[in-house]
Write a protein that holds these residues in place. Structure first.
Motif: not given
Lengths: 611, 251
Positions: A30-45
């Motif tokens: 959620a914090a990273v999404t605050g900088f860029c809405p299109d985020v790919e979650v690759v794997e945990p962490g």
């Protein structure tokens, strides 16, 4: 750009029962999404996003990196960020937290050892990639640069598909573009009240519209929710939050009903609140301060597939019963209203599964099995929620034991249940041994069961386990043979918990009061009454009222004529509180039937004076 | 105090028309006992218990108090539950549902509220809205205020409040004067049946004290009248504790 959190990365999510790691992970995303809405979650962490746009917006990659690091630090997470052309290079760069300049990816990769192709997360390590790494090492190809220098065609023919994919990575070519996820839609709906709404009706009215919006939002996406969470916030910060079974079956009005019930009963009480006296009917009196926000959050959102209700089979719960049960759930919580389901099992506790109202009724243990070893015959009328400690001794006063060969050391002669004086045992049967789940050390237990009858006419199911005697259940009919005056005695020792109402606390005291029976019975039905009654009566504050009451039928007329010199009741003969203040008395008696109305506000003070 | 004749009391659903429910209730309890809409009929009880109850059943809108929670409470609720009534059990976490089912209660129509907490009057009032029968163990001291409110709620609906404990305004009180289990020997046998002397009294039409001997539960798990001449022990031989032991009755 790739953001990694090493301690989240290495965590094994499936081994985390509290889902704590998952929550932390979600916060990071959620914090990273605050900088860029299109985020790919690759794997945990690990998450990745295209850095060009955000970097320009935030003033360069360095500035963006610093901001994200600071945001993660605010969450208490330790994150490293790598920037490079292509996902694979950025992932490697993130390990050192460095930024590879544009166009420098190939050179950066060339210096990396081939072992990076196998990935770093041991949980997610790919055996084919590991084989490839081992093979490359044996061939003397130590770095990605060496590997990348091989001709593509030879790599494909020698190492196959996996080798070709690794070769592309080594050359700095990504296999696919980032698959970013759109931010999840917020399906919850909220209504704020400004100024705070002190009355319930407007809130319930708003809840109906709110529920309509919630249903529309869900329906537009073809979804439904299993439960809906209703959260009401008061002006002073208190919050009442409850989850209600929804299953896509509730109409907006039904949701509003649940909001009403929740507001009626569920407001977190301030310490000075006389909650017990609030009438069940009037939902108008809400907390001072009023409600500032009402929020409905769909919980467990699932695809709406429609629902087919059972044609027959289950006991149908009528609306009336469901409404009553849910009202109680609104007051006490979902788990407070239970429906018992009979099942199988060897112990009395196992054979009934209490299931919160509204959930699927299935017994914990199937009933259609033989269950050898269970105690047969009459079922106990009382099954203590927590087994009560007891001592069983023989004639000589030694504790009765059971040997490994199931031989009893001596006939039980006395049973002393904790909190009660010892009783003579007049009949016993057992031991019935039970060795359960011996293959599972944590759940294994060996126990010997006994049925004991004591001289007061009661019978007990006692269990000897690990050298300790426990009483699990009781067989008796009910109140002992005291006249009505003494009935009060059974409830007398409320020192032990009037408000708390912990049954475990009250149980022993009640039974302790019942202890007079044996002596009464022992001395004969009629003559002993006065003698045994006396000690109890002396210590009872409400004695006058109750002993008068004992007369039963002739009560009212006589009680008027021969009122005790220190009257302790109101006109209707009901006991008034012990510390009734004299100043009010004349008014009360003149008031006649008006007493009830006048007495209404009083109970608010009563618990204080009684406690 | 004869062992009751069940036939001597009105059939459960045939109250005399126009009969005031509590004719001798003086002015004091009158407002509390005015005839509500539901007092005309009664919830059924098992046949063996009918003789103990003035109407041959649990009068709707009334409070029936049993001195302590036990099988008697469950037996009182059994027939009504089997008849389709819902039964709420509040404040009695140790209620043995298995025994209840053996006595005839339908476990599928039981609502348990083991710990109603300090707002128990509201909980009971809510339960009375949904259930015909509510089994309650009130906290040790119940203010008259709360009692009257609950009684008013009770009269509005058509339910019966079965109190395990003390309830000064109860129309009917039941006590277990003595009880004796049979079937246990000295190291052998198992609990088979319980023979108990139940006493009922109350107010109004229930004012006359009745005493019955019952098998509760009997050998077959049900409730049956016991013949005082055929008890497994001598009534006059008190105390039972001094008896040499429990004799096993055959059949």
């Amino acid at each position: 750009m790739v953001v990694t959190c090493p301690d989240l990365h290495s965590a094994d999510l499936s081994a985390d029962p509290d889902r704590d790691t998952a929550r932390r992970h979600e916060r990071v995303i959620a914090a990273v999404t605050g900088f860029c809405p299109d985020v790919e979650v690759v794997e945990p962490g690990v998450c990745a996003f295209g850095a060009r746009g955000p970097a320009r917006y935030f003033g360069g990659e360095t500035a963006l990196t610093a901001r994200i690091t600071a945001a993660l630090a605010d969450l208490g997470e330790d994150g490293t960020i790598g920037v490079a052309d292509g996902f694979f290079a950025a992932l490697l760069a993130a390990r050192d937290g460095r930024a590879v300049p544009p166009g420098g990816a190939a050179r950066f990769l060339a210096a990396q050892p081939v072992s990076v192709l196998a990935g770093r997360n041991p949980a997610a390590r790919n055996p084919a990639a590991q084989d490839l790494v081992a093979l490359l090492n044996r061939l003397g190809l130590r770095t990605l640069g060496d590997f990348a220098a091989l001709p593509v065609r030879d790599v494909a023919s020698r190492f196959g598909d996996a080798g070709e994919g690794a070769h592309r990575l080594a050359r700095g070519l990504d296999s696919r573009p980032l698959a970013t996820r759109p931010p999840p839609a917020d399906l919850s709906v909220v209504q704020e009240f400004d100024p705070p709404e002190p009355r319930g009706e407007p809130v319930v009215f708003a809840a109906k519209a709110l529920a309509g919006r919630l249903h529309d939002g869900l329906a537009a996406r073809g979804l439904t929710c299993v439960r809906v969470q209703v959260t009401a916030t008061w002006a002073d910060g208190r919050e009442s939050s409850r989850r209600w079974r929804h299953d896509g079956l509730l109409s907006a009005a039904a949701v509003a009903d649940r909001v009403r019930w929740q507001l009626d009963g569920g407001a977190p009480a301030p310490p000075d609140d006389g909650a017990p006296q609030a009438s069940p009917g009037d939902g108008e009196q809400y907390q001072p301060g009023g409600i500032v926000a009402l929020r409905l959050v769909p919980d467990q959102v699932v695809r709406a597939t429609g629902q087919q209700l059972a044609l027959w089979g289950e006991t149908l719960v009528s609306d009336r019963v469901a409404r009553a049960a849910m009202r109680v759930q609104a007051m006490l919580g979902h788990e407070a209203v239970l429906r018992p389901v009979l099942g199988g099992g060897r112990n009395v506790h196992d054979q009934v599964t209490p299931i919160p109202f509204g959930e699927k009724t299935e017994p914990r243990l199937p009933a259609d099995r033989p269950w050898p070893g269970r105690v047969r015959g009459t079922a106990p009328g009382l099954v203590f929620p927590a087994a009560r400690e007891a001592e069983v001794t023989d004639d000589a006063g030694r504790a009765v034991t059971v040997s490994g060969r199931c031989a009893v050391s001596a006939a039980p002669a006395r049973l002393a249940v904790r909190g009660e004086p010892p009783q003579r045992v007049t009949g016993w049967a057992g031991p019935w041994p039970l060795s359960e789940r011996w293959w599972d050390p944590s759940a294994a237990r060996r126990r010997a069961r006994f049925q004991l009858a004591t001289e007061d006419g009661r019978a007990w199911l006692a269990v000897l386990q690990d050298g300790r005697w426990l009483v699990e259940a009781g067989y008796w009919l009910g109140g002992l043979g005291q006249p009505a005056a003494l009935l009060a005695g059974a409830a007398a020792p409320d020192v032990l918990g009037d408000r708390g109402r912990g049954s475990s606390r009250r149980g022993p005291s009640r039974r302790a009061a019942g202890q007079i029976t044996p002596s009464r019975v022992a001395a004969g039905r009629d003559s002993a009454m006065g003698r045994t009654a006396l000690p109890l009566l002396v210590q009872l504050p409400g004695r006058g009222g109750h002993s008068r009451r004992a007369g039963g039928g002739g009560g009212p007329a006589r009680s008027r004529g021969t009122r005790p010199h220190r009257p302790r009741r109101d006109v209707r003969g009901a006991a008034v509180r012990a510390g009734g203040c004299p100043a009010r008395r004349p008014g009360r008696h003149e008031a006649g039937h008006g007493v009830r109305r006048r007495a209404d506000p009083r109970p608010a003070r009563q618990p204080g004076s009684a406690a | 105090m004869t062992a009751g004749q069940p036939g001597s009391f009105a059939a459960p659903n045939a109250p005399a028309p126009g009969k005031t429910e509590f004719p001798s209730a003086g002015p004091a309890p009158a407002p509390g006992l005015a005839q509500g809409p539901g007092t005309g009929s009664a919830l059924p009880v098992v046949p063996a218990l009918r003789g103990l109850l003035p109407r041959g059943g649990l009068a709707r809108g009334s409070v029936v108090a049993v001195a302590e929670f036990g099988l008697l409470c469950l037996a009182l609720a059994a027939a009504a539950s089997a008849d389709g009534a819902w039964c709420g059990i509040a404040g009695i976490p140790e209620a043995g549902v298995l025994a209840a089912a053996a006595l005839g209660l339908d476990a599928g129509r039981i609502l348990l509220v083991p710990d109603p907490g300090p707002s128990w009057p509201q909980v009971v009032a809510s339960l009375l809205d949904g259930c015909e029968l509510v089994l309650l163990r009130p906290p040790a001291r119940v203010s008259a205020q709360v009692r009257h409110r609950l009684e008013a709620t009770l009269r509005r609906g058509r339910g019966v409040l079965l109190v395990a404990g003390d309830w000064p305004g109860a129309q009917l009180r039941l006590r277990v004067a003595s009880q004796r289990w049979t079937g246990l020997g000295d190291g052998h046998g198992r609990l088979r049946a319980c023979c108990a002397e139940i006493t009922a009294d109350g107010r109004g039409e229930a004012a006359m004290t009745r005493t019955h001997w019952l098998w509760l539960p009997g050998e077959d798990g049900g409730v049956a009248m016991a013949d005082p001449a055929d008890l497994p022990f001598d009534i006059d031989e008190e105390p039972p504790g001094a008896a040499p032991g429990l004799r096993v009755v055959s059949g």
